[in-house]
Enzyme design. Structure first.
Site, short mmCIF file in Angstrom:
data_model
loop_
_atom_site.label_atom_id
_atom_site.label_comp_id
_atom_site.label_asym_id
_atom_site.label_seq_id
_atom_site.Cartn_x
_atom_site.Cartn_y
_atom_site.Cartn_z
N ASP A 13 7.47 5.96 -0.42
CA ASP A 13 8.19 7.01 -0.45
C ASP A 13 7.21 7.51 1.27
OD1 ASP A 13 5.70 7.48 -0.63
OD2 ASP A 13 5.60 9.10 -1.53
N PRO B 252 -6.07 -1.53 -5.77
CA PRO B 252 -6.82 -2.29 -6.51
C PRO B 252 -8.21 -2.76 -5.25
CG PRO B 252 -5.21 -3.62 -5.35
CD PRO B 252 -4.41 -2.72 -5.45
N ASP C 244 -11.29 -19.83 13.46
CA ASP C 244 -11.63 -20.78 15.24
C ASP C 244 -12.21 -22.19 14.85
OD1 ASP C 244 -13.02 -20.99 16.97
OD2 ASP C 244 -14.78 -19.90 16.13
N HIS D 73 0.93 -1.38 0.14
CA HIS D 73 0.10 -0.56 -0.43
C HIS D 73 0.68 1.15 0.40
CE1 HIS D 73 -4.42 -1.40 0.56
NE2 HIS D 73 -4.00 -2.91 0.16
N ASP E 28 2.95 -19.01 3.25
CA ASP E 28 3.59 -20.25 2.78
C ASP E 28 2.56 -20.15 1.12
OD1 ASP E 28 1.12 -21.32 3.57
OD2 ASP E 28 2.35 -22.82 4.86
N VAL F 268 1.43 3.56 -4.20
CA VAL F 268 0.90 5.04 -4.40
C VAL F 268 2.06 5.44 -4.55
CG1 VAL F 268 -0.77 6.15 -3.67
CG2 VAL F 268 -1.44 3.94 -3.32
#
Ligand code: HEM
Length: 343
Positions: free
Chosen positions: A76, A167, A246, A68, A269, A72
């Protein structure tokens, strides 16, 4: 000195400190901080290990954070900036960034690094190192790579950029491919990187459409399990990987899957690909990978070869980490990861 003079001087100093990074990420170097901050990588690793020991979920959050941040405006640290009165809608306030976490882990690392080498290491590099260490620890060392560093922290962060570039889980395969291609990532790399959904959690609002999807798209007993959990609160989270579910919920809705449950949660994995082929994944965007020939071929390939996925995922994360800042944009080494220096 009058306040207005101090403000003017500080603004000039901040402007002088703003540097112009090379656009293509070509200035990045493995071992970039060797001379200026020799122990930065071990400091990051120490704090990531500590955070994961306390909560493995923070490792998953760090693996998501690199994606993320880098998708974008390039890598940075723009995703780390908190909203301020001058800029109330930073990237992290964007709906697409729902559930983004581990910001406090980055803060803790930055504080430790600043104590050793003040003003030297960018938050953008910390995000990359932390994702590397998280991926390595969650995979017991199977995912490993040596990312180059030398990034600068950006001074811009806008929710609209995140909405435009990241996305969405409702995307079709064509939209996913287009979204990745815009950043110069192939269909194969889309499939490889989606494998990160072997770990972590998602909000029910991110998988709403799956609760009514037909059996050709999701196993009905898994759908009932998700529906039951999602009915239990305003917008609860569910594990991305069914094996982290759970046991009580699985016993009730999906007993045949009890044998798949694991004690060690959030293990990174190639199980994502097995789950996907079995139609037991959370997001529409995951299932969409089965609907296009090339993508499906890669899903099968990585289901069959876990070692290949470990290697290719490592390479894809290095490529992700090299996404450059926008041409001509200025950067700095932030003092605090949540705020630009002149704030
Ligand atoms: C291919 C397109 C992708 C879509 C549509 C997508 C979508 C999502 C969504 C909706 C969530 C849950 C957010 C929430 O509801 O809290 C999520 C979680 C997550 N994503 Fe993705 N993602 C994509 C690719 C990636 C990539 C490339 C990575 C990393 C390499 C990644 C890593 C993760 C991780 C680790 C989580 C769990 C985070 C946590 O538990 O804190 N995703 N993703």
């Amino acid at each position: 000195m009058k306040v207005s003079v101090v403000v003017a001087l500080c603004a000039t100093a901040a402007a002088v400190l703003l540097l112009s990074p090379a656009a293509e990420g070509s200035h990045l170097k493995v071992g970039y901080y060797k001379k200026s901050c020799g122990n930065v990588e071990s400091l990051v690793k120490y704090h990531v290990a500590k955070a994961i020991k306390a909560n493995r979920g923070s490792g998953a959050a760090l693996v998501r954070l690199i994606f993320h941040d880098c998708f974008v405006r390039g890598c940075d640290g723009s995703v780390l900036l908190d909203p301020t009165p001058e800029n109330p809608y930073t990237e992290k306030t964007a709906p697409i960034n729902i559930g983004l976490a581990a910001f406090e882990v980055i803060d803790e690392i930055k504080a430790a690094v600043e104590a050793h080498c003040p003003g030297t290491v960018s938050c953008a590099d910390i995000v990359v190192y932390a994702a590397r260490d998280a991926a390595s620890l969650l995979s017991n060392g199977h995912v490993h790579f040596d990312p180059p560093a030398g990034r600068l922290d950006g001074v811009h962060s806008h929710a609209a950029d995140a909405q435009r570039d990241l996305p969405d889980s409702t995307f079709t395969i064509a939209e996913l491919i287009r979204n990745f291609r815009r950043k110069n990532f192939t269909v194969e790399e889309l499939v490889i990187l989606s494998g990160a959904h072997a770990v972590g959690v998602g909000h029910c609002s991110s998988l709403r459409a799956r609760l009514t999807a037909p059996p050709t798209q999701i196993v009905p007993s898994y759908r009932s399990l998700l529906a039951g959990k999602c009915a239990a609160g305003a917008d609860p989270v569910v594990p991305n990987n069914v094996r982290d579910e759970d046991p009580k919920a699985v016993a009730a809705a999906f007993p045949s899957f009890l044998k798949k449950l694991r004690k060690a949660k959030d293990f990174l994995d190639n199980s994502y690909y097995h789950n996907n082929l079995a139609r037991i994944v959370t997001f529409n965007s995951d299932w969409q990978l089965l609907t296009e020939k090339e993508a499906l071929g890669h899903v099968k390939e990585y289901a069959e070869n876990g070692t290949l996925w470990d290697e290719d995922f490592s390479d894809a994360l290095v490529k992700l980490s090299k996404l450059p800042m926008e041409p001509g944009s200025k950067g700095e080494i932030r003092n605090k990861c949540r705020f630009v220096n002149h704030y």
